[in-house]
Write a protein that holds these residues in place. Structure first.
Motif, PDB file in Angstrom:
ATOM      1  N   ARG A  94       0.828  -1.209   0.000  1.00 27.13           N
ATOM      2  CA  ARG A  94       0.000   0.000   0.000  1.00 27.13           C
ATOM      3  C   ARG A  94       0.866   1.264   0.000  1.00 27.13           C
ATOM      4  NH1 ARG A  94      -2.470  -0.767   4.502  1.00 27.13           N
ATOM      5  NH2 ARG A  94      -1.302   0.742   5.733  1.00 27.13           N
ATOM      6  N   GLU A  95       1.974   1.216   0.729  1.00 27.51           N
ATOM      7  CA  GLU A  95       2.826   2.392   0.861  1.00 27.51           C
ATOM      8  C   GLU A  95       3.615   2.719  -0.406  1.00 27.51           C
ATOM      9  OE1 GLU A  95       3.464   1.882   5.701  1.00 27.51           O
ATOM     10  OE2 GLU A  95       5.107   1.441   4.324  1.00 27.51           O
ATOM     11  N   LYS A  96       3.788   1.722  -1.286  1.00 29.14           N
ATOM     12  CA  LYS A  96       4.503   1.972  -2.538  1.00 29.14           C
ATOM     13  C   LYS A  96       3.883   3.128  -3.315  1.00 29.14           C
ATOM     14  CE  LYS A  96       6.362  -2.675  -3.385  1.00 29.14           C
ATOM     15  NZ  LYS A  96       6.292  -3.868  -4.265  1.00 29.14           N
ATOM     16  N   GLY A  97       2.561   3.183  -3.306  1.00 27.77           N
ATOM     17  CA  GLY A  97       1.868   4.231  -4.046  1.00 27.77           C
ATOM     18  C   GLY A  97       1.760   5.545  -3.296  1.00 27.77           C
ATOM     19  N   LYS A  98       2.157   5.544  -2.022  1.00 27.19           N
ATOM     20  CA  LYS A  98       2.044   6.756  -1.210  1.00 27.19           C
ATOM     21  C   LYS A  98       3.367   7.507  -1.058  1.00 27.19           C
ATOM     22  CE  LYS A  98      -1.874   5.291   1.657  1.00 27.19           C
ATOM     23  NZ  LYS A  98      -2.347   5.097   3.043  1.00 27.19           N
TER      24      LYS A  98
END
Length: 314
Positions: free
Chosen positions: A36-40
């Protein structure tokens, strides 16, 4: 007796089952969070092709003189970590923050993290950016890489600044690399930081920037580059013992009084490095190892005065 043994067996099985479920939950939650954090993670700086990979660099300010900032070991995001110092220096200088491979938004690498390889990559990066003359300013272990660097590129480096920087004869502890990698991969590292967020050392920045630093910490912690770097600590420090700062190179060390208390020979060993240098000094500030988080204004002001003094003596 049979009843007691049965109860004990059931209790043991229950405990094991709970532990397995707990560890599995932590593991999968970490996987989900990482994805999830990859895109953030927000982009910043610019990419420079070095040795076939992308190295991330931030350039801020347009002063005539250039300062190149190099991070301490394991810094999740050198650009965000150096932000207070960059903001203080950039009104007067062109400030270049290099994120070595395995740090910040730079690519990871399987190339062994010897001082020589690290120096070669930093120099290639600066050459690609057409930066020919500069002051090198390094935190912590970059004192070791910086010493190697200035001896190889004395004609390019105009001054060296150490921010509580390491010295060659410093005692180095061997990090349990495999255990730390397992801690991160299992998700337990994320859990530990959740329970005690103060373990993560960060400058005084806004909440959004803090969130970015946390996500980059989980992304980069003990990646291949950082693991190799830790494995090469002792060799890199030992190899640096053959080196001295060039006589004509101005050098200033900004040391933390807390580090001096923890390491009694901290200041004397830095003074030893300056014994053959024409223009060198040691300045101690109150604070911890990450002086650029808490003493950026003082560092920037003293550095400006140091350069002015050097120029007047030439």
């Amino acid at each position: 007796m049979k009843k007691i043994l049965k109860i004990m067996l059931i209790s043991i099985c229950t405990i094991i089952t709970v532990m397995v479920v707990f560890l599995a939950t932590v593991y999968f939650l970490n996987l989900v969070s990482n994805e999830r954090e990859k895109g953030k993670i927000e982009d910043y700086g610019q990419k420079v092709m070095v040795d076939g990979k992308q190295m991330n660099v931030l350039i801020q300010g347009d002063g005539k003189e250039t300062i190149v900032l190099l991070p301490g070991y394991g810094t999740a995001s050198p650009v965000l970590d150096f932000k207070p110092l960059v903001d203080e220096l950039s009104p007067y200088y062109r400030v270049v923050v290099i994120e070595p491979f395995g740090y910040g938004l730079s690519d990871d690498t399987d190339k062994v993290r010897t001082s020589q390889n690290i120096v070669d990559e930093i120099h290639e990066c600066l050459q690609k950016l057409n930066i020919k003359k500069y002051t090198m300013m390094g935190h912590s272990i970059s004192g070791i890489y910086g010493l190697e660097y200035v001896n190889q590129y004395e004609n390019e480096v105009q001054a060296f600044v150490g921010i509580d920087s390491s010295f060659p004869k410093q005692e180095t502890d061997e990090l349990p690399v495999s255990s730390l990698q397992l801690l991160n991969q299992s998700g337990l590292y994320r859990l530990l930081l959740k329970v005690n967020p103060d373990q993560l050392v960060m400058p005084k920045v806004d909440d959004q920037t803090k969130a970015q630093i946390k996500m980059l910490t989980f992304r980069n912690f003990m990646d291949e580059s950082q693991a190799s770097e830790a494995d090469n600590f002792r060799n890199n420090f030992k190899n640096a013992q053959r080196l001295h700062f060039p006589k004509k190179l101005p050098v200033v060390f900004y040391l933390a009084d807390q580090t001096e208390k923890e390491t009694p020979n901290w200041k004397p060993m830095h003074e030893e490095l300056l014994k053959n240098v024409d223009h060198g000094k040691v300045v101690t500030f109150k604070g911890g190892h990450y002086l650029h988080h808490t003493r950026s204004k003082e560092i920037a002001a003293d550095f400006k005065g140091f350069l002015t003094e050097i120029e007047s003596n030439r």
